[in-house]
Design an enzyme around this catalytic site. Structure first.
Site, PDB file in Angstrom:
ATOM      1  N   ASP A  45      41.881  39.343  43.161  1.00  0.00           N
ATOM      2  CA  ASP A  45      42.220  37.946  42.870  1.00  0.00           C
ATOM      3  C   ASP A  45      41.890  37.569  41.420  1.00  0.00           C
ATOM      4  O   ASP A  45      41.083  38.224  40.762  1.00  0.00           O
ATOM      5  CB  ASP A  45      41.406  37.015  43.785  1.00  0.00           C
ATOM      6  CG  ASP A  45      41.833  37.095  45.240  1.00  0.00           C
ATOM      7  OD1 ASP A  45      42.652  37.961  45.589  1.00  0.00           O
ATOM      8  OD2 ASP A  45      41.325  36.271  46.020  1.00  0.00           O
ATOM      9  N   HIS A  58      37.914  41.283  42.642  1.00  0.00           N
ATOM     10  CA  HIS A  58      38.474  40.551  41.502  1.00  0.00           C
ATOM     11  C   HIS A  58      38.730  41.499  40.334  1.00  0.00           C
ATOM     12  O   HIS A  58      37.801  42.184  39.888  1.00  0.00           O
ATOM     13  CB  HIS A  58      37.511  39.440  41.070  1.00  0.00           C
ATOM     14  CG  HIS A  58      37.290  38.407  42.133  1.00  0.00           C
ATOM     15  ND1 HIS A  58      36.380  38.589  43.149  1.00  0.00           N
ATOM     16  CD2 HIS A  58      37.891  37.207  42.369  1.00  0.00           C
ATOM     17  CE1 HIS A  58      36.423  37.524  43.959  1.00  0.00           C
ATOM     18  NE2 HIS A  58      37.330  36.688  43.512  1.00  0.00           N
TER      19      HIS A  58
HETATM   20 ZN   LIG Z   1      40.107  33.241  43.240  1.00  0.00          ZN
END
Ligand SMILES: [Zn+2]
Length: 226
Positions: free
Chosen positions: A39, A183
């Protein structure tokens, strides 16, 4: 806000490399699959992650922030060209339940438009920032032709910021048909990814995109997964 100059670049992408379809050939009903998801990008460290994934012949899913796609359109195009799946992670990384219907639709639709203009692909999946969502958000996502994709395991890589701890957390979380949240903007995650990929492959995992993991049973707009 939307960048019209990028339209020409996205038109040049209509013929995508054959590797885009590679992971679709994996049948997760028969083999042990795992979906790695990243993400908040594209970011500065995303290109290094793409190299590591390609080297390991692994596919992943990237939930992109609209404004960051505008900042790094070339990286967003690289993600698609290398055969990874992409999803919508809102335009400004907003916590959606606190916003009005119109603001939520705007966050989702503007991001759909930006991603489509830049990559030539209109996402069918979205992931709510901070995992904050409710029935209203899901309904509005459905109106935007988006399925909600959550996860089975989070790594908290953004708070760990330590390669050894991130590796241990991912390997502990890994399980058949799992969806792991990480991430691509956390440098330590990207740094340790070659080691993680090597170990996961050693354990027999096929690293696939979320649509491949869903085996043709989705993503369906307005539905929530995992
Ligand atoms: Zn996020």
């Amino acid at each position: 806000m939307v960048i019209h100059a990028l339209l020409a670049a996205s038109l040049a992408l209509t013929a995508l490399p054959a590797q885009a379809a590679q992971s679709a050939a994996v049948d997760c009903a028969r083999v042990k699959c795992l979906a790695l998801t990243f993400d908040d990008g594209p970011g500065r460290t995303t290109p290094a992650l793409l190299k590591a994934l390609s080297k390991a012949r692994a596919k992943a899913t990237f939930f992109l922030v609209g404004k960051r796609v505008e900042e790094r359109p070339e990286v967003a195009r690289q993600i698609v060209a290398r055969g990874h799946a992409i999803g919508n992670h809102t335009y400004s990384h907003a916590s959606l339940p606190a916003h009005s219907d119109n603001d939520i639709l705007d966050e989702l639709k503007v991001t759909q438009d930006v991603i489509e203009e830049v990559t030539g692909r209109r996402p069918t999946m979205f992931r709510p920032p901070y995992g904050q969502t409710d029935e209203r958000v899901l309904g509005l996502a459905g109106q935007t032709e988006l399925a909600q994709i959550l996860w089975t395991d989070t790594t908290l890589d953004w708070s760990l910021r330590d390669t050894k701890k991130i590796k241990a957390t991912v390997l502990k979380a890994a399980k058949r048909d799992g969806v792991i949240l990480m991430h691509d903007v956390v440098p330590q995650t990207v740094q340790v990814m070659p080691e993680i990929l090597k170990e996961l492959k050693k354990r027999g995992y096929h690293l696939v995109t979320v649509p491949t993991l869903l085996r043709g049973k989705g993503p369906t707009p307005g539905e929530s997964y995992f």
